[in-house]
Design an enzyme around this catalytic site. Structure first.
Site, PDB file in Angstrom:
ATOM      1  N   SER A 110     -34.053 -19.253 -14.938  1.00 11.42           N
ATOM      2  CA  SER A 110     -34.268 -20.070 -13.790  1.00 11.42           C
ATOM      3  C   SER A 110     -33.495 -19.614 -12.623  1.00 11.42           C
ATOM      4  O   SER A 110     -33.764 -19.797 -11.375  1.00 11.42           O
ATOM      5  CB  SER A 110     -34.027 -21.461 -14.151  1.00 11.42           C
TER       6      SER A 110
ATOM      7  N   HIS B  98     -28.531 -25.406  -9.333  1.00  7.48           N
ATOM      8  CA  HIS B  98     -29.444 -23.916  -9.247  1.00  7.48           C
ATOM      9  C   HIS B  98     -29.401 -23.589  -7.683  1.00  7.48           C
ATOM     10  O   HIS B  98     -29.154 -24.417  -6.903  1.00  7.48           O
ATOM     11  CB  HIS B  98     -30.885 -24.324  -9.773  1.00  7.48           C
TER      12      HIS B  98
END
Length: 293
Positions: free
Chosen positions: A50, A274
């Protein structure tokens, strides 16, 4: 005469833009001999998890894999004007998913071909169960905001659970890189590291990330240990290493919006913990700079 420097985000953007311009200047015309920058424009395959797929960044092109059309592989492919680009990065991917299916996604290494000329690989964090580590640190941080309860939970009786997981990742990354070279012997291969999630100076920001104060430096050290392992494996397997940690210092999840390259929680910009779009732009600049060397 006093020189006025642009703020840190602007300097980072200029650096990334400069790397793109430098690489495009160096790029050779089609038909260049193998190993030249022109050759890299033929077939690029992006592998990874990711942190490479751009989880949560608009616009998501693959909901199952959390893949964005603004992830760093797409930016690199665009800058290089790649003729044939295959992005199989997928949220949740581990080294095992390079050679076996990940739910409905086929093994990522199946995207490689004998004529592949460029491969980026960003994987390893999920092998450590990084999501589980973050969850644990948040949980014990709520219960015990001082000290380093998360570190203590992963170092019972003097052991080092995360450190041992990192060591185990080494052989897996080694096997993946060797298989990449077998399937794509012409390819230039780059291992892409992870950017800094928490402050490099070990300071805490419990209003944004509810870790205990002493767990911030421990988490930082473990991420650095993982990146060192990735760099070591790249060096031992005829691959380059792209450092994302160094350029990201000062842009961690504790910083304000517009400065940070990592989101501290789910936002409209990216998934929590993230990289956001700015983080991927920086990553693309670092990959392009690595290719120009």
């Amino acid at each position: 005469m006093t020189l006025h420097h642009p703020p840190a985000p602007a300097r980072a953007a200029l650096a990334a833009a400069g790397a793109v311009a430098l690489f495009l200047t160096l790029a050779q015309p089609a038909g260049a001999t193998p190993g030249t920058t022109g050759d890299l424009q033929e077939h690029y395959v992006a592998l990874g998890d990711s942190y490479s797929s751009g989880l949560g960044i608009p616009t998501q092109t693959d909901a199952d894999c959390g893949r964005s059309d603004s992830d760093y592989p797409s930016l690199v492919a665009g800058a290089l004007n790649v003729a044939d680009f295959t992005d199989v990065t997928c949220a949740g991917a581990t080294t095992a998913d390079m050679t076996q299916p990940q739910d409905s996604a086929p093994p990522q290494l199946d995207a490689l071909r004998p004529d592949t000329t460029l491969v980026t690989l960003g994987v390893g964090g999920n092998d450590l169960d990084l999501t589980g580590v973050v969850t644990q640190c948040v949980l014990v941080g709520y219960l015990a905001p001082n000290g380093a309860p998360c570190k203590l939970s992963y170092t019972p009786l003097g052991s080092d659970i995360i450190g041992n997981r990192i060591k185990d990742v080494g052989s897996r990354i080694d096997a993946v890189l060797k298989e990449i070279h077998v399937r794509s012997p012409r390819a230039r291969v780059l291992v892409v590291g992870y950017p800094g999630i928490v402050p490099d100076d070990g300071s805490a920001c419990r209003d944004l990330i509810p870790f205990a104060t002493g767990d911030f430096p421990w988490f930082r050290d473990k991420e650095k240990q993982l990146n060192s392992l990735l760099a070591e494996q790249a060096g031992g397997n005829d691959a380059g290493y792209v450092d994302l940690y160094g350029p990201s210092v000062g842009h961690d999840a504790c910083q304000s919006e517009g400065v940070r390259w990592i989101e501290p929680q789910d936002t409209e910009q990216a998934a929590g913990f993230h990289p956001n779009a700015a983080g991927h732009r920086s990553a693309a600049g670092q990959v392009l700079a690595a290719l120009s060397r």
